[in-house]
Design an enzyme around this catalytic site. Sequence first.
Site, PDB file in Angstrom:
ATOM      1  N   SER A  55     -33.513   7.251 -40.467  1.00  0.00           N
ATOM      2  CA  SER A  55     -34.627   6.353 -40.761  1.00  0.00           C
ATOM      3  C   SER A  55     -35.464   6.865 -41.913  1.00  0.00           C
ATOM      4  CB  SER A  55     -35.478   6.156 -39.511  1.00  0.00           C
ATOM      5  OG  SER A  55     -34.701   5.542 -38.515  1.00  0.00           O
ATOM      6  N   SER A  61     -25.381   3.876 -34.031  1.00  0.00           N
ATOM      7  CA  SER A  61     -24.047   3.244 -34.010  1.00  0.00           C
ATOM      8  C   SER A  61     -22.934   4.260 -33.758  1.00  0.00           C
ATOM      9  CB  SER A  61     -23.790   2.440 -35.292  1.00  0.00           C
ATOM     10  OG  SER A  61     -24.190   3.121 -36.453  1.00  0.00           O
ATOM     11  N   SER A 115       0.819  -1.199   0.000  1.00  0.00           N
ATOM     12  CA  SER A 115       0.000   0.000   0.000  1.00  0.00           C
ATOM     13  C   SER A 115       0.861   1.260   0.000  1.00  0.00           C
ATOM     14  CB  SER A 115      -0.919  -0.019   1.223  1.00  0.00           C
ATOM     15  OG  SER A 115      -1.946   0.907   1.034  1.00  0.00           O
ATOM     16  N   GLY A 151       6.536   2.301   2.621  1.00  0.00           N
ATOM     17  CA  GLY A 151       7.987   2.483   2.644  1.00  0.00           C
ATOM     18  C   GLY A 151       8.734   1.669   1.615  1.00  0.00           C
TER      19      GLY A 151
END
Lengths: 640, 296
Positions: free
Chosen positions: A475, A542, A33, A37
């Site tokens: 369309s 699309s 983490s 160190g």
Amino acid sequence: MVRPTDELAAHSIVSFLESQGTKSTLRFITCGSVDDGKSTLIGRLLFESKAIFDDQLASIEADSRQYGTQGEKIDLALLVDGLQAEREQGITIDVAYRFFATNKRRFMVADTPGHEQYTRNMATGASTADVAVILIDARKGVLTQTRRHSRIVSMMGIRDIVLAINKMDLIGFNQTEFDKIVADFRAFVSDFEFSTVTAIPLSGLDGDNVLHRSARMPWYDGPSLMDFLDTVQVSDDAVGRPFRLPIQWVNRPNLDFRGFCGRIASGRVQPGDVITVLPSGAQSRVKSVLSGFSDAEAAVAGDSVTLTLDDEVDISRGDVIVANAYRPEVADQFEARLLWMNEHPMAPGRQYFLKLGTREVSATITEIKYREDVNTGARLAAKTLDLNAIATVNLSTSAPLVFDTYRDDKGLGCFILIDKLTCKTVGAGMIQFALRRARNIHWQELEISKELRAELKYQIPKCIWFTGLSGSGKSTIANLLEKRLYAQGKHTYLLDGDNIRHGLNRDLGFIEADRVENIRRVAEVAKLMVDAGLIVLVSFISPYRNERQMARELFGPDEFVEVFVDTPIEECEKRDVKGLYAKARTGQLKNFTGIDSPYEAPAKPEIHLKTIGCSVNECVEDIAHKLGVEPLSSPLVMYR
Amino acid sequence: MHMNSLEAEAIEIIREAFSMARNPVMMYSIGKDSSVMLHLARKAFYPAPPPFPLLHIDTGWKFQAMYAHRARMVEEAQVKLITYTNPDGAAQNVGPFSHGSNYHTDIMKTQALKQALDFHKFDVVFGGARRDEEESRAKERIFSFRSEGHRWDPKAQRPELWNLYNTHMRANETIRVFPISNWTELDIWQYIYKEDIPIVPLYLADLRPVVRRGGQWIMIDDNRFPFQPGEQVENRKVRFRTLGCWPLTAAVESEADTLEAVIAETFNARSSERQGRLIDSDTPGSMEKKKQEGYF
């Protein structure tokens, strides 16, 4: 630990160079983490191994005053955190590679970042490491990021682990605390297939148990970190496994020489060996093994070589030369474990480049079986994968791959995924096994072909793909074009986005993954219809270039006609026939293309229709003309 | 073991980058790392000669001995050489003495390199940088991408796993490929020794004309050195740890006149090799900044 110079003084230069060259190299990573160190520990190893030159030390001393976090002491972390942003923020962003040596071994250490957002850089370091040093801050114990990194380390196939409990000085070198953290960790990794977990209490800042055993922890009787690294036996048996040579390049300098170049992934090879070339299956015998400028008696895993064969065999880049007796598998569908490494989520159905060995193909994730919870390993359902997600998925590739499972042989068991548009490396995968359906389902050859069906209809089948924003007129134009074609006796079908979403695609929403699947399905349907001999008109927003490209690749060279219905968004919004833009603007409708979901305009459509100042009829005539449809002798009238 | 695997890795990288490149080139600075790179390229494609040209960015201020070595190696390796000098800089007579080291390096090296890459439209550029040279190099990928204008973004590097190098580029992107990323200075010397690779004689100590300036020995390689009052040429036994433009590359006093002695001395030394270079110690992170702006 010794400096090269100490050894140098003891030997002649010649024997010194020989001894250096024959040392083995250990690659390891440090992970864990943030603020555990890691960089300080590596800085300590470099400092103590005298791998730091005086001028570097002087510059670190100066930098310590500016950026250091250790007050008057030298901040050894600055030896590894080399980027300006890292120094300013006191964190590690990217993996840093550092080198040092003892009189036994040479070391290449990858210091990997602890922050979750940089997990992909940690995975980069882990992929080539023999050993992982997982750091834990003794005050904090096992954290989420410790678990994430342990999981990735395990997934990458690293089997020897050091659990370095750091900052022991801050808990008074307390053995009970140490034992508790070790027990927690062991419980967590119990099903991770680690061969060894060696726990070492240490202080990177002060050097306790780093090089030498610390007098401040007499209760600890194990090795120091350096002792461990110096002596750990890594079970790398690449040489012992069957021969695999992925071909990088074919060397043909003249008619008399044909050499196959690559780096041996596993096993060994020598002149006279009988080999098989995959995927073709051709067999031959090794004539010579060229290593550098001379012929070698044999070569082993890790060597870069050029092979010549007894026979004229057709081999090209991406093929694999393998031991005849022990062949890898060949398949085009797999289950794999996948780490997603891009901010842009993974979309099932989308095509990516997949690179395995030296072979590159197109691949799609057909199914996310489950995502893994980083903390618990619990299997979670997922529709997409976000940055840093680990999942088990099914993949399908455009051509068969020659592979081994990652567990059997890392060399031909791992792959990366590359985004086709951004060219970024977005995923890292490890093959678990081939899916049986790919092996057992064979393509049924049909006797009536697309050409025969089309001939019967006196037409050339095509897919006319309309793309554009909602309300751009797709369309309307497609509808009129279909009437126009019908009037001329053509057999057509119009696939309309809204209509398909009522049936075939009614299970899909509007997030990116669903949009991708939406297009994949309609493209496959269109392909079947073209195969049936029809002229298919597809009217779908699309929005992604990637999926339109995927659709295009399903068809023959002249079969796919992309029509970009180019209407500016302001105009679409003004029309707003279905009232959708208004809803999207007020936030009632999410993921609306052009508003809060992107539209990627085609770069080179076959037909680019700029609809402003152009009537529907003119648009249709424009398309008809470009398609080579004969002009109408009289105005279009429909008969029923 | 160690040396073999470094060599095999470098050859694999060179072949991989070449296989996917449209128009590759190898940077050639005539120094010891370049010598190793050229040797590796010859091995990677043997018996064919290296299938790409070498590119030398010529500032006009290299040591005479370097030009001689360059001619010899091009002949021996049967390789094509492209040299490039920034025409604007040459027209203005840009040099380290008249314009200062930073300006000279920027115009004659960094800008010249960008111009040369753009002019020839190279997409894959091999370089001899090593991760042990400097902190920001330690972070760099083996296949390192440059966006338009050759900029390096250290925070957005592609993950690079296993030996699976991603060679895809978008329009206007280029790749710098560093096959000897994982080599150390010791490895370089050891390899030169083991393979008997020819190097410029300036690496070995010899009596040479030098002037003391700014606490360092500068070798007088031609008649362009502007002497300041009190400066005198001395003949001293010196050698060079790195080679670049002669006014910007300090010599060190040394008795090491054989390769063995140089190696022995190198590893008794307590200062890193780039110290002799006068450009990367001005401010913290100065190499990273130069790299972001397109310095190799």
